[in-house]
Each structure stands twice: as C-alpha cells, then as structure tokens.
Design an enzyme around this catalytic site. Structure first.
Site, PDB file in Angstrom:
ATOM      1  N   ARG A   1       0.814  -1.223   0.000  1.00  0.00           N
ATOM      2  CA  ARG A   1       0.000   0.000   0.000  1.00  0.00           C
ATOM      3  C   ARG A   1       0.846   1.272   0.000  1.00  0.00           C
ATOM      4  O   ARG A   1       0.303   2.370  -0.094  1.00  0.00           O
ATOM      5  CB  ARG A   1      -0.958  -0.016   1.191  1.00  0.00           C
ATOM      6  CG  ARG A   1      -2.064  -1.030   0.982  1.00  0.00           C
ATOM      7  CD  ARG A   1      -3.179  -1.011   2.025  1.00  0.00           C
ATOM      8  NE  ARG A   1      -3.159   0.075   2.961  1.00  0.00           N
ATOM      9  CZ  ARG A   1      -3.106  -0.070   4.294  1.00  0.00           C
ATOM     10  NH1 ARG A   1      -3.058  -1.258   4.829  1.00  0.00           N
ATOM     11  NH2 ARG A   1      -3.124   0.982   5.077  1.00  0.00           N
ATOM     12  N   ASN A   2       2.169   1.141   0.109  1.00  0.00           N
ATOM     13  CA  ASN A   2       3.019   2.317   0.029  1.00  0.00           C
ATOM     14  C   ASN A   2       2.992   2.818  -1.413  1.00  0.00           C
ATOM     15  O   ASN A   2       3.084   2.039  -2.357  1.00  0.00           O
ATOM     16  CB  ASN A   2       4.457   1.988   0.462  1.00  0.00           C
ATOM     17  CG  ASN A   2       5.281   3.235   0.644  1.00  0.00           C
ATOM     18  OD1 ASN A   2       5.526   3.973  -0.306  1.00  0.00           O
ATOM     19  ND2 ASN A   2       5.696   3.500   1.870  1.00  0.00           N
ATOM     20  N   HIS A   3       2.884   4.117  -1.580  1.00  0.00           N
ATOM     21  CA  HIS A   3       2.742   4.714  -2.908  1.00  0.00           C
ATOM     22  C   HIS A   3       4.055   5.001  -3.630  1.00  0.00           C
ATOM     23  O   HIS A   3       4.034   5.496  -4.759  1.00  0.00           O
ATOM     24  CB  HIS A   3       1.955   6.026  -2.815  1.00  0.00           C
ATOM     25  CG  HIS A   3       0.494   5.836  -2.634  1.00  0.00           C
ATOM     26  ND1 HIS A   3      -0.309   6.776  -2.019  1.00  0.00           N
ATOM     27  CD2 HIS A   3      -0.320   4.827  -2.985  1.00  0.00           C
ATOM     28  CE1 HIS A   3      -1.559   6.356  -2.003  1.00  0.00           C
ATOM     29  NE2 HIS A   3      -1.587   5.171  -2.574  1.00  0.00           N
TER      30      HIS A   3
END
Length: 180
Positions: A42-44
């Site tokens: 979920r890290n962008h």
C-alpha cells in the site's frame, strides 16, 4: 512487555550520477523482511514513480525498479541506519542512529538535492542542509499518509524531482489533479 528489537536499515541505492536522493525515515517491517525499499503493497512510492515515468514499476521485479531509478538520476536511502521499533510506524522509532549523510557528497558528486519522504525524515533536514544542496520535503508515500491522494502526491513529487534534473512526464504536474 519485551523491548523492541534492534533493527538494521537497508543499504543505499546510489551511484555517481545520482542527482536527487529520496530519504525516507526507516524501512517498514515488510521492507526489512524482503530487503527491499518500499515493499509494503500500500506504500505509494513505486506507484508515484511509475506515474511520473509512464512505466508500470509496481509490476516490475525489484532489481528492474532499482535500475530504472538509477538510470534517471534518483537515489534511495533513509535517515536512520539503525533503530528500535515495534511495527512500522515512525512514531514507534526509538534509539535511532543516523546514517552518515555527509557521505552522500563523496558518493554522489552530481548530487543537486535531497528530498525528504515524509515528516520523520524531514526532522533531519538540518543535517542534509549541511551538504550544500537543495533540501526539499515530499509528502510521505506511506499508507499512513491518507490525507494526500496518489494523484496529489505524484504532482508534488513531480515538481520537486523535475526542479532538480530528474526527468518526469510533464503532463503529470501540468494537468488538473483529477486527470492524473
């Protein structure tokens, strides 16, 4: 309750042509487990760079992502070399030891800027200002930074990276955010 574990960070991703170094705080549990920067799904981070470069980086193997980063003059590292922490939140970091940030000038003669990825990294901007290059604050790519959409993060990152010689697609930061 047991003491938090003493953790070792990841080695830097840099070379002599690095123009901008993105400094995070310290790798997440997921990143440490697989020994890869920004490994939490979920890290962008990789999605942002994918938008900026028009490449499906999130689908590429990690080594290919690193090649793409270095080819564009971007580097990756963290402000902390070691720390104690339970979980992945920056607020849980204790007894942190800074990386030798001055070493960046020796390792990266083309360095133009340091871009701090989030607030915890930004707390150490005084150390990176001593390098004599531009120092920028990026919105955190972390999933904990839910106030910023992916599109808004991409626009902010595009402006900073382009300002310091890292190529980005101009349409990412020149169009309305809804179209990114």
């Amino acid at each position: 309750m047991s003491a938090p574990p003493r953790l070792q960070g990841l080695p830097p991703v840099l070379d002599a042509s690095t123009r901008v170094v993105v400094l995070g705080s310290f790798p997440s549990v997921a990143s440490l487990r697989v020994q890869q920067y920004y490994a939490h799904p979920r890290n962008h981070f990789w999605a942002i760079l994918g938008l900026l470069w028009g490449e499906p980086l999130t689908q590429w193997p990690y080594e290919q992502r690193l090649d793409a980063v270095l080819a564009r003059g971007l580097g990756i590292w963290d402000v902390y070399a070691r720390c104690e922490r339970q979980g992945s939140l920056d607020s849980a970091i204790r007894a942190a030891e800074l990386n030798d940030l001055a070493w960046l000038r020796q390792r990266c003669p083309a360095l133009r800027a340091v871009a701090h990825n989030g607030g915890e990294s930004w707390r150490h901007a005084r150390h990176t200002r001593a390098l004599g290059v531009a120092v920028e604050r990026l919105p955190s790519s972390s999933p904990a930074n839910a106030r910023w959409s992916l599109a808004h993060k991409a626009q902010a990152w595009a402006r900073v990276l382009a300002r310091h010689g890292v190529p980005v697609r101009p349409d990412v930061w020149q169009q309305p955010v809804d179209e990114v």
